[in-house]
Every structure is written in structure tokens, then in C-alpha cells.
Design a protein around this motif. Structure first.
Motif, PDB file in Angstrom:
ATOM      1  N   LYS A  72       0.821  -1.200   0.000  1.00 16.93           N
ATOM      2  CA  LYS A  72       0.000   0.000   0.000  1.00 16.93           C
ATOM      3  C   LYS A  72       0.867   1.267   0.000  1.00 16.93           C
ATOM      4  CE  LYS A  72      -4.017  -1.896   2.473  1.00 16.93           C
ATOM      5  NZ  LYS A  72      -3.496  -3.256   2.641  1.00 16.93           N
ATOM      6  N   PRO A  73       0.709   2.128  -0.999  1.00 16.39           N
ATOM      7  CA  PRO A  73       1.263   3.474  -0.882  1.00 16.39           C
ATOM      8  C   PRO A  73       0.371   4.280   0.062  1.00 16.39           C
ATOM      9  CG  PRO A  73       0.037   3.264  -2.916  1.00 16.39           C
ATOM     10  CD  PRO A  73       0.023   1.908  -2.269  1.00 16.39           C
ATOM     11  N   HIS A  74       0.617   5.536   0.189  1.00 16.12           N
ATOM     12  CA  HIS A  74      -0.289   6.375   0.977  1.00 16.12           C
ATOM     13  C   HIS A  74      -1.644   6.436   0.264  1.00 16.12           C
ATOM     14  CE1 HIS A  74       2.926   7.598   3.595  1.00 16.12           C
ATOM     15  NE2 HIS A  74       3.639   8.051   2.579  1.00 16.12           N
ATOM     16  N   ILE A  75      -2.707   6.420   1.054  1.00 19.09           N
ATOM     17  CA  ILE A  75      -4.071   6.431   0.501  1.00 19.09           C
ATOM     18  C   ILE A  75      -4.850   7.614   1.074  1.00 19.09           C
ATOM     19  CG2 ILE A  75      -6.243   5.179   0.257  1.00 19.09           C
ATOM     20  CD1 ILE A  75      -4.038   3.710  -1.130  1.00 19.09           C
ATOM     21  N   ILE A  76      -5.451   8.407   0.189  1.00 18.22           N
ATOM     22  CA  ILE A  76      -6.421   9.418   0.607  1.00 18.22           C
ATOM     23  C   ILE A  76      -7.758   9.034  -0.019  1.00 18.22           C
ATOM     24  CG2 ILE A  76      -7.148  11.827   0.446  1.00 18.22           C
ATOM     25  CD1 ILE A  76      -4.237  12.649   0.504  1.00 18.22           C
ATOM     26  N   LEU A  77      -8.731   8.712   0.825  1.00 16.72           N
ATOM     27  CA  LEU A  77     -10.040   8.309   0.333  1.00 16.72           C
ATOM     28  C   LEU A  77     -10.877   9.539  -0.012  1.00 16.72           C
ATOM     29  CD1 LEU A  77     -10.956   5.402   2.779  1.00 16.72           C
ATOM     30  CD2 LEU A  77     -10.257   5.216   0.400  1.00 16.72           C
ATOM     31  N   THR A  78     -11.632   9.431  -1.091  1.00 15.39           N
ATOM     32  CA  THR A  78     -12.537  10.509  -1.497  1.00 15.39           C
ATOM     33  C   THR A  78     -13.928   9.907  -1.690  1.00 15.39           C
ATOM     34  OG1 THR A  78     -12.080  10.201  -3.863  1.00 15.39           O
ATOM     35  CG2 THR A  78     -10.671  11.727  -2.660  1.00 15.39           C
ATOM     36  N   THR A  79     -14.921  10.503  -1.077  1.00 17.74           N
ATOM     37  CA  THR A  79     -16.270   9.951  -1.190  1.00 17.74           C
ATOM     38  C   THR A  79     -17.308  11.016  -0.839  1.00 17.74           C
ATOM     39  OG1 THR A  79     -17.772   8.215  -0.391  1.00 17.74           O
ATOM     40  CG2 THR A  79     -16.216   9.132   1.191  1.00 17.74           C
ATOM     41  N   ALA A  80     -18.510  10.825  -1.326  1.00 23.60           N
ATOM     42  CA  ALA A  80     -19.620  11.714  -0.986  1.00 23.60           C
ATOM     43  C   ALA A  80     -20.392  11.189   0.224  1.00 23.60           C
ATOM     44  CB  ALA A  80     -20.558  11.858  -2.178  1.00 23.60           C
ATOM     45  N   PHE A  81     -19.974  10.043   0.750  1.00 25.97           N
ATOM     46  CA  PHE A  81     -20.705   9.400   1.844  1.00 25.97           C
ATOM     47  C   PHE A  81     -19.829   9.315   3.096  1.00 25.97           C
ATOM     48  CE2 PHE A  81     -22.195   7.807  -2.208  1.00 25.97           C
ATOM     49  CZ  PHE A  81     -23.561   8.028  -2.118  1.00 25.97           C
ATOM     50  N   PRO A  82     -20.274   9.873   4.224  1.00 25.53           N
ATOM     51  CA  PRO A  82     -19.462   9.871   5.445  1.00 25.53           C
ATOM     52  C   PRO A  82     -19.500   8.557   6.214  1.00 25.53           C
ATOM     53  CG  PRO A  82     -21.539  10.989   5.860  1.00 25.53           C
ATOM     54  CD  PRO A  82     -21.536  10.628   4.393  1.00 25.53           C
ATOM     55  N   ASP A  83     -20.342   7.616   5.795  1.00 27.56           N
ATOM     56  CA  ASP A  83     -20.572   6.402   6.580  1.00 27.56           C
ATOM     57  C   ASP A  83     -19.329   5.520   6.739  1.00 27.56           C
ATOM     58  OD1 ASP A  83     -23.066   7.442   6.316  1.00 27.56           O
ATOM     59  OD2 ASP A  83     -23.873   5.862   5.055  1.00 27.56           O
ATOM     60  N   TYR A  84     -18.384   5.650   5.819  1.00 27.63           N
ATOM     61  CA  TYR A  84     -17.238   4.746   5.825  1.00 27.63           C
ATOM     62  C   TYR A  84     -16.025   5.318   6.553  1.00 27.63           C
ATOM     63  CZ  TYR A  84     -19.825   2.298   2.155  1.00 27.63           C
ATOM     64  OH  TYR A  84     -20.783   1.615   1.439  1.00 27.63           O
ATOM     65  N   ALA A  85     -16.157   6.486   7.131  1.00 28.92           N
ATOM     66  CA  ALA A  85     -15.001   7.162   7.731  1.00 28.92           C
ATOM     67  C   ALA A  85     -14.306   6.284   8.768  1.00 28.92           C
ATOM     68  CB  ALA A  85     -15.427   8.488   8.347  1.00 28.92           C
ATOM     69  N   LEU A  86     -15.070   5.735   9.709  1.00 30.36           N
ATOM     70  CA  LEU A  86     -14.488   4.936  10.785  1.00 30.36           C
ATOM     71  C   LEU A  86     -13.818   3.679  10.240  1.00 30.36           C
ATOM     72  CD1 LEU A  86     -14.072   4.718  13.819  1.00 30.36           C
ATOM     73  CD2 LEU A  86     -16.248   3.507  13.972  1.00 30.36           C
ATOM     74  N   GLU A  87     -14.512   2.976   9.324  1.00 30.34           N
ATOM     75  CA  GLU A  87     -13.951   1.749   8.761  1.00 30.34           C
ATOM     76  C   GLU A  87     -12.673   2.022   7.986  1.00 30.34           C
ATOM     77  OE1 GLU A  87     -15.170  -1.926   5.709  1.00 30.34           O
ATOM     78  OE2 GLU A  87     -16.559  -0.271   6.090  1.00 30.34           O
TER      79      GLU A  87
END
Length: 235
Positions: A72-87
Motif C-alpha cells: 500500500k502506498p499512501h491512501i487518501i479516500l474521497t467519497t460523498a458518503f461519510p458512513d465509511y469514515a471509521l472503517e
């Protein structure tokens, strides 16, 4: 130079990320993919420091992609849904950008990418990190204006926006004061009041519960902030 790729299936979101990356000046966009499976072969052949990864993707979700990604390189997640933040943080991601996000929020996320994998020279890595701390971007209409951090006298909060004051001009930002407190170097900038952050190097004198800056601006020192401020400045 931070080498990165985008995995995002929505063209408007791709264009936003592409523009932000280009505006940074210290990032190189290697490729853009509409789904995660397209990126797998590319990652086998190329060294990548950072992936901008959407969560809701065709064929395989961003979260499932993280689960199967061997290195894994560094990962920045992008999404319109906040539900996955904790996971998402279970997979040690750098940051989680909730769409739509501002350029200022994008810069804050990039500043957390501490050690690009492809950089072999330590001095070059230090220069990249320094570059992020030496400038900020202020959104003005459709433009993003670069400001040298050293030119800032103070940042003041005024209801729905913050005012960034330099010797030549004042700039308005929609980001809250807390954002700038996290963004700026705490060794150079300090909170004096619930509504003010100031540049320590611009202090001319401290008189009672007030700071006078080199441009003769007077900044209040709040009771709750005074002890910490005085220790920080007079250490």
C-alpha cells in the motif's frame, strides 16, 4: 515530487482532483483510472507514493481494493458518503476527504503525506514538506491564491469566515479558525484569543492583555489563552 494516481469513476470529481494536483506544484499525476481493477497492473509496474481512491466504484469498491492491495502506498479516500469514515481508518489511510471538498482541505490532506516512497534523497523529502508549510492557498471566486506564510500578520475569525491579514492585503476564507490552527506551524503561529491566531515573528510588544504587531495592529489576549501564549512566546 509526490507521484500519485487517481481512482475515481466520476469525470467531474476526476477534474477537480486533477486541477488541485496541478495547482500544488510539488505533485506529479501519473494516471487516472475509472475503476480499481484498471489500476492493479499499473501499480505492479510503477512506483506510486499516493492514491486518491473513491469508495463507491464499479466492479470493486475502494474498501475491497484496499483489502487486496499487497503493498500500500499512501491512501487518501474521497467519497460523498461519510458512513465509511471509521472503517477506512482501519486500513491506515492518510485522510478521508468528504466531497465536495475545498482546495484548502485538499492541501491539509496532502500535508499529512510525510515520506513519499519514491524519494530516495532525504534532503529532497524535507524540501517537499517545507514547501507545504511555507505557503497556503486562499480560494477567491474561481481562483486559488497562493500566500507566503511568512507574510501573514494574523488570522481573525468573523462569524462565517476568517480574515487573513498580510502587509499588503486582507483575504477572506470560508475555512474556520480551527482549520488554520491545524494547518499552520505551531512554532510560528499561536492562538491568542478565540477569534485570533497571530504570527509570532510579527510581534512588536506585549502590553497587558494585548499584543501589538509590527504593523501597529492590536490583538487581544483572551484569559483562557494567556498562560499558554506567554509560555510559547517567552520560552
Amino acid at each position: 515530487m509526490i507521484r500519485c494516481i487517481i481512482i475515481e469513476d466520476q469525470p467531474p470529481a476526476q477534474r477537480v482532483l486533477q486541477k488541485y494536483i496541478n495547482d500544488m506544484g510539488n505533485m506529479e499525476l501519473l494516471a487516472t483510472f475509472a475503476d480499481a481493477l484498471q489500476a492493479i497492473d499499473f501499480l505492479k509496474a510503477e512506483t506510486v507514493d499516493l492514491i486518491f481512491l473513491d469508495i463507491h466504484l464499479p466492479k470493486i469498491s475502494g474498501i475491497d481494493f484496499l483489502k487486496v492491495l499487497a503493498e500500500k502506498p499512501h491512501i487518501i479516500l474521497t467519497t460523498a458518503f461519510p458512513d465509511y469514515a471509521l472503517e477506512s481508518y482501519e486500513y491506515d489511510v492518510v485522510d478521508y476527504l468528504l466531497k465536495p471538498f475545498s482546495f484548502e482541505r485538499f492541501v491539509l490532506a496532502i500535508s499529512k503525506v510525510k515520506s513519499p516512497i519514491s524519494q530516495e534523497v532525504k534532503g529532497e523529502n524535507q524540501m517537499e514538506n517545507t514547501a507545504l508549510s511555507d505557503m497556503i492557498f486562499i480560494k477567491s471566486g474561481y481562483e486559488h491564491i497562493k500566500i507566503d506564510v511568512a507574510d501573514i500578520f494574523y488570522i481573525a475569525s468573523d462569524s462565517d469566515y476568517t480574515e487573513i491579514s498580510t502587509a499588503e492585503k486582507k483575504y477572506l476564507s470560508q475555512e474556520p479558525l480551527r482549520f488554520w490552527e491545524e494547518q499552520l506551524d505551531s512554532k510560528k503561529f499561536v492562538r491568542t484569543h478565540k477569534s485570533f491566531i497571530l504570527n509570532i515573528s510579527k510581534i512588536e510588544k506585549i502590553i497587558g492583555n494585548q499584543v501589538r504587531l509590527d504593523d501597529q495592529t492590536k490583538i487581544p489576549i483572551g484569559r483562557a489563552f494567556k498562560e499558554r501564549f506567554m509560555k510559547h512566546v517567552l520560552k
